[in-house]
Design an enzyme around this catalytic site. Structure first.
Site, mmCIF file in Angstrom:
data_model
loop_
_atom_site.group_PDB
_atom_site.id
_atom_site.type_symbol
_atom_site.label_atom_id
_atom_site.label_comp_id
_atom_site.label_asym_id
_atom_site.label_seq_id
_atom_site.Cartn_x
_atom_site.Cartn_y
_atom_site.Cartn_z
ATOM 1 N N HIS A 68 -5.766 -1.881 -6.026
ATOM 2 C CA HIS A 68 -5.523 -0.803 -5.584
ATOM 3 C C HIS A 68 -5.719 -0.331 -7.185
ATOM 4 O O HIS A 68 -7.356 -0.645 -7.792
ATOM 5 C CB HIS A 68 -3.701 -0.138 -6.005
ATOM 6 C CG HIS A 68 -3.462 -0.999 -7.535
ATOM 7 N ND1 HIS A 68 -2.810 -1.473 -7.495
ATOM 8 C CD2 HIS A 68 -3.666 -0.611 -8.449
ATOM 9 C CE1 HIS A 68 -2.430 -2.429 -8.416
ATOM 10 N NE2 HIS A 68 -3.303 -1.359 -9.650
ATOM 11 N N ASP B 100 0.796 -1.528 -0.342
ATOM 12 C CA ASP B 100 0.004 -0.169 -0.253
ATOM 13 C C ASP B 100 0.808 1.492 0.063
ATOM 14 O O ASP B 100 0.302 2.001 0.424
ATOM 15 C CB ASP B 100 -1.054 0.143 1.312
ATOM 16 C CG ASP B 100 -1.543 -1.258 1.354
ATOM 17 O OD1 ASP B 100 -2.481 -1.564 0.227
ATOM 18 O OD2 ASP B 100 -2.000 -1.562 2.176
HETATM 19 P P1 IMP Z 1 -2.107 -13.115 2.148
HETATM 20 O O1 IMP Z 1 -1.621 -12.721 1.058
HETATM 21 O O2 IMP Z 1 -3.598 -12.879 1.802
HETATM 22 O O3 IMP Z 1 -1.828 -14.441 2.535
HETATM 23 O O4 IMP Z 1 -1.934 -12.459 3.464
HETATM 24 C C1 IMP Z 1 -0.948 -12.205 4.068
HETATM 25 C C2 IMP Z 1 -0.475 -10.756 4.776
HETATM 26 O O5 IMP Z 1 0.036 -9.983 3.993
HETATM 27 C C3 IMP Z 1 -1.483 -9.814 5.387
HETATM 28 O O6 IMP Z 1 -1.146 -9.538 6.776
HETATM 29 C C4 IMP Z 1 -2.147 -9.319 4.107
HETATM 30 O O7 IMP Z 1 -2.536 -8.259 4.871
HETATM 31 C C5 IMP Z 1 -0.761 -8.739 3.767
HETATM 32 N N1 IMP Z 1 -1.220 -8.340 2.115
HETATM 33 C C6 IMP Z 1 -1.842 -9.198 1.371
HETATM 34 N N2 IMP Z 1 -1.131 -8.431 -0.138
HETATM 35 C C7 IMP Z 1 -1.608 -6.748 0.249
HETATM 36 C C8 IMP Z 1 -1.128 -6.081 0.203
HETATM 37 O O8 IMP Z 1 -1.516 -5.685 -1.628
HETATM 38 N N3 IMP Z 1 -0.980 -4.867 0.575
HETATM 39 C C9 IMP Z 1 -0.467 -4.793 1.783
HETATM 40 N N4 IMP Z 1 -1.317 -5.430 2.675
HETATM 41 C C10 IMP Z 1 -1.234 -7.200 2.020
#
Ligand code: IMP
Length: 458
Positions: free
Chosen positions: A43, A15
């Site tokens: 986004h 982000d």
């Molecule tokens: P996952 O990628 O859904 O397995 O989530 C694993 C970690 O990565 C969690 O803490 C999510 O909040 C974070 N996360 C996954 N995608 C994003 C993103 O696009 N932006 C910020 N954090 C992310």
């Protein structure tokens, strides 16, 4: 003459505002490509009043002549991609012959989403099945049950591979003893695949051929470096490699075409989900609070009063409200914190960043309304009696790191309307110079406001 490829990644916890930088750089490239992650990324981009929430389609959709590529390092949620394509096409944007999805990209299967929801626990994942999908890619089979199904597999033999997806779903339903409408889910998945299968690219040398026709490629990282599955704050990370080198694995191009690496960092940092964040306003209290609260819980509060609070936790809520730090995909409150030079330097060195872009610099003036009226900066890490200049391999150790916070004077005015870097306030120029000196890396530009054109290049 062959073209070249550049890579752009976020250097913190996601982000950072990467889409905006890609938008401003896009003119130099014919192809914008994703190399990792799936619909966990999110986004919103806007042009001429059209607002699009993108999760899987690469940035650059607004440029009609750009090729968009989803590489083999990605995992594809077919249902959500179909919706995303529909939303984009509804705005009159053509994707036919522009969007290419690698045949080698894995399918996020329904059982992956179930497992993610039931087992990811304290990581605080986006519950999109990303982790279980990458896990199945690595596991390959379980007692002769085929686990990793790729987009190209479905193209090759729909009946056979949808049968395999159904077997996996059945096994998970039985394992967790849940009520689940299997036939409806499978029927929707098949329909949705049929709607998008024209975009699956069967040529596994597609990217090589494109670059040899003289086209330039920009690889767009998703999730960011500190969430890298190997180098990030394990276990609170995503499941793919988000670092620069991964672009040449998951982006389906060999590395000899690499030219330059861009890194994006946000000057008021944020993180969604759990895990170490040494500069977090309100520390552990904020981490716990953000896990269990929603945007609505704080939307009615007096942001300026919170910002002025002596309590860092309250100050962080004020900062979040005023800088609108809520998850694009999950709507969760993002944890906020001060700019961490030690972590930035680590990310720059590990990834070989050539040029930095610092986003949200306009919001630094909020610090004049805090109790200290100055900008906090993390300049050193102390671990027990040792000074360290790296991110520790263990998250448990990272939680024990004591940061040194130094305070700098900061500007109070609005920089959004400024047209040249010369006009920037002295304090901001000094901050940019301090970042460059600390990380030994050039700052190419800064974000000066929320709109597409709110940036200045050095
Ligand atoms: P996952 O990628 O859904 O397995 O989530 C694993 C970690 O990565 C969690 O803490 C999510 O909040 C974070 N996360 C996954 N995608 C994003 C993103 O696009 N932006 C910020 N954090 C992310």
């Amino acid at each position: 003459m062959a073209g070249y490829s550049d890579v752009l990644i976020g250097l913190q916890y996601g982000d950072e505002g990467k889409a905006k930088i890609i938008d401003l750089l896009a003119n130099d490239y014919e192809i914008i490509a994703r190399f990792n992650g799936g619909c966990n990324a999110g986004h919103t981009i806007e042009k001429n009043g059209i607002r699009l929430a993108l999760h899987q389609i690469p940035s650059g959709v607004f440029y009609p002549n750009k090729t968009l590529y989803i590489g083999s390092g990605c995992v594809v949620n077919i249902d959500k991609l179909k919706e995303e394509i529909k939303d984009v096409e509804k705005e009159g944007i053509v994707l036919k012959n522009r969007l290419h999805i690698s045949s080698l990209a894995s399918v996020v299967q329904p059982h992956h989403i179930i497992i993610d929801s039931l087992t990811a626990g304290s990581i605080g994942t986006t519950k999109n099945g990303i982790g279980p999908c990458y896990a199945d890619r690595a596991a390959r089979i379980s007692k002769e049950r085929l686990l990793n199904i790729r987009m190209g597999d479905l193209l090759e033999d729909e009946d056979y591979y949808f049968g395999k997806i159904e077997e996996n779903l059945k096994a998970t339903i039985e394992q967790f003893e849940i009520d689940f409408d299997l036939s409806k889910t499978m029927a929707t998945l098949k329909d949705d695949f049929n709607a998008i299968k024209e975009f699956v690219e069967v040529d596994t040398l597609f990217m090589d051929k494109q670059i040899n026709m003289g086209k330039n490629v920009l690889f767009e990282g998703a999730q960011s470096f500190m969430l890298d599955v190997t180098k990030g704050t394990i276990p609170c990370v995503t499941s793919s490699n988000t670092q620069v080198g991964a672009a040449y694995v998951g982006g389906d191009l060999n590395p000899k075409y690499h030219r330059k690496t861009f890194g994006v960092a946000k000057v008021i940092m944020s993180r969604v989900g759990n895990g170490p964040f040494v500069s977090e306003f309100g520390g552990e209290k904020s981490e716990k609070y953000c896990m269990y609260h929603k945007r609505e819980d704080e939307s009615g509060r007096d942001a300026l009063a919170l910002l002025a609070s002596e309590d860092d936790f309250e100050m962080g809520i004020g900062m979040r409200l005023l800088s609108n730090e809520y998850g694009a995909s999950t709507k969760r409150p993002r944890r906020t914190g001060a700019f961490d030079l030690v972590q930035l330097n680590y990310a720059v060195k590990t990834n070989g960043i050539d040029e930095l872009f610092l986003t949200k610099c306009d919001l630094l003036n909020l610090y004049t309304k805090t109790n200290k009226q100055k900008m906090p900066l993390i300049t050193k890490y102390q671990l027990d009696d040792q000074k360290i200049d790296f991110v520790p391999a263990s998250s448990r150790t990272y939680y024990r790191v004591q940061p040194t916070i130094e305070y700098r004077d900061i500007f109070s005015g609005d920089i959004t309307q400024l047209e040249t870097v010369e006009e920037l306030p002295r304090e901001l120029k000094e901050f940019v110079k301090e970042v460059e000196d600390y990380a030994n890396c050039k700052v190419m530009g800064i974000g000066t406001g929320p709109e597409r054109n709110d940036y200045l290049l050095f």
